[in-house]
Design a protein around this motif. Structure first.
Motif: not given
Length: 336
Positions: A124, A128-129, A132, A276, A284, A287-288, A291
């Motif tokens: 994350f 993730a940052t 996003i 989140m 979510k 998104l997972i 990524i």
């Protein structure tokens, strides 16, 4: 159970201790997670030093992100669904540097089995940052410029690889000349060395305007703040947006309001945990999936440095603060 505890704010290598504590029990809507591994991030060290506006109640256990297995649920459909699954854990409330932790079921995300333990633990904060900021909030279009500070960081390198993948161009700000060649070899379009203690903001702004044909940039991400972050504000073009998501300099942004007024630009704050929490479970999971695919392609892969046990926590945080290291300090808590 064993857990890393600090009872006062201070230097991590001095205040962190491993202690035997009672195992937590999940309340309604929570899950109990058996922690497997967790990285040492700059945000963890800042929190231990008391640098966050929202400070934990002491004594506290650090460790924002990690990976574990949901052992049990305190009740609720989501908690029961998560039971037995390997999950990514975002846990600012109670911390992950412990054999067991509890947190709301909505804050754990099931991960694919083919993702390695190391990449799962570091899923994350950086991957993730980076995704996003560039693909969701900025949604940088092909051919557009994105300017980022702290470009030599793990996250900065991910942003460069995202630019190559999705076709946007990156202007990358670093502090040291020796960082330039590495980033250029990685695919950085432009790399600029800016040392705020000796370089002028005016010259910095001129370099950015020359690169962008005097238009300035519409997309900026800044985890530094201080003089470096303030200098990037002067480079915002018409309707430009700067996203502030860190305080590495531990200094405030200082600039004239006209830097925003004239181009009609804005500055927006970003905090991953808060973002989140606002997403639905379906969002979510999507998104997972995105990524995970990019990690497997090598775009959002995290570089792992040395591994440490909970007992070696002082060595782990010292390693994490060594600027010459090539990867994240990685805490292996227990076997899967």
């Amino acid at each position: 159970m064993q857990a890393v505890i600090y009872k006062e704010f201070g230097e991590p290598s001095e205040v962190l201790k491993m202690e035997t504590v009672d195992s937590p029990q999940p309340q309604k809507g929570e899950v109990l997670v058996r922690m497997l591994a967790s990285p040492v991030n700059p945000s963890d060290l800042l929190s231990i030093r008391g640098g966050y506006a929202i400070q934990p109640e002491l004594p506290a256990t650090p460790g924002l992100e990690g990976v574990g297995i949901v052992e049990s649920s305190g009740g609720g459909l989501l908690g029961k669904y998560m039971q037995g699954k390997r999950v990514a854990v975002l846990n600012r409330e109670r911390g992950n540097w412990a054999e067991m932790t509890t947190l709301p079921a909505k804050q754990v995300i099931p991960l694919p089995d083919d993702l390695s333990l190391e990449q799962a633990a570091m899923f994350f904060v950086n991957p993730a940052t980076a995704f996003i900021l560039t693909r969701k909030i900025h949604a940088v279009p092909k051919g557009a410029w994105l300017l980022q500070t702290a470009a030599g960081s793990s996250l900065g390198k991910m942003v460069i690889r995202l630019g190559r993948k999705f076709g946007f161009q990156t202007i990358n700000i670093v502090r040291r000349e020796e960082q330039k060649e590495e980033l250029e070899n990685l695919g950085a379009d432009k790399v600029i060395c800016f040392e705020p203690e000796k370089d002028s903001t005016e010259e910095f702004q001129k370099k950015i305007l020359d690169i962008t044909n005097q238009k300035g940039v519409q997309h900026v991400i800044d985890p530094v703040g201080g003089k470096t972050g303030s200098a990037t504000v002067t480079c915002l073009g018409e309707n430009g947006k700067m996203i502030s998501f860190g305080t590495l300099s531990n200094e405030p942004l200082i600039f004239s309001p006209r830097e925003l007024m004239t181009p009609g630009a804005c500055i927006q704050g970003f905090w991953l945990g808060q973002w989140m929490q606002k997403q639905s479970l379906i969002s979510k999971l999507k998104l997972i999936k995105q990524i995970t695919k990019l990690i497997q392609e090598g775009v959002l892969t995290s570089v792992v440095g040395e591994s440490f046990s909970l007992e070696e926590i002082n060595s782990a945080v010292q390693y994490a603060e060594d600027s010459s290291r090539k990867g994240k300090a990685f805490i292996v808590i227990q076997e899967a």
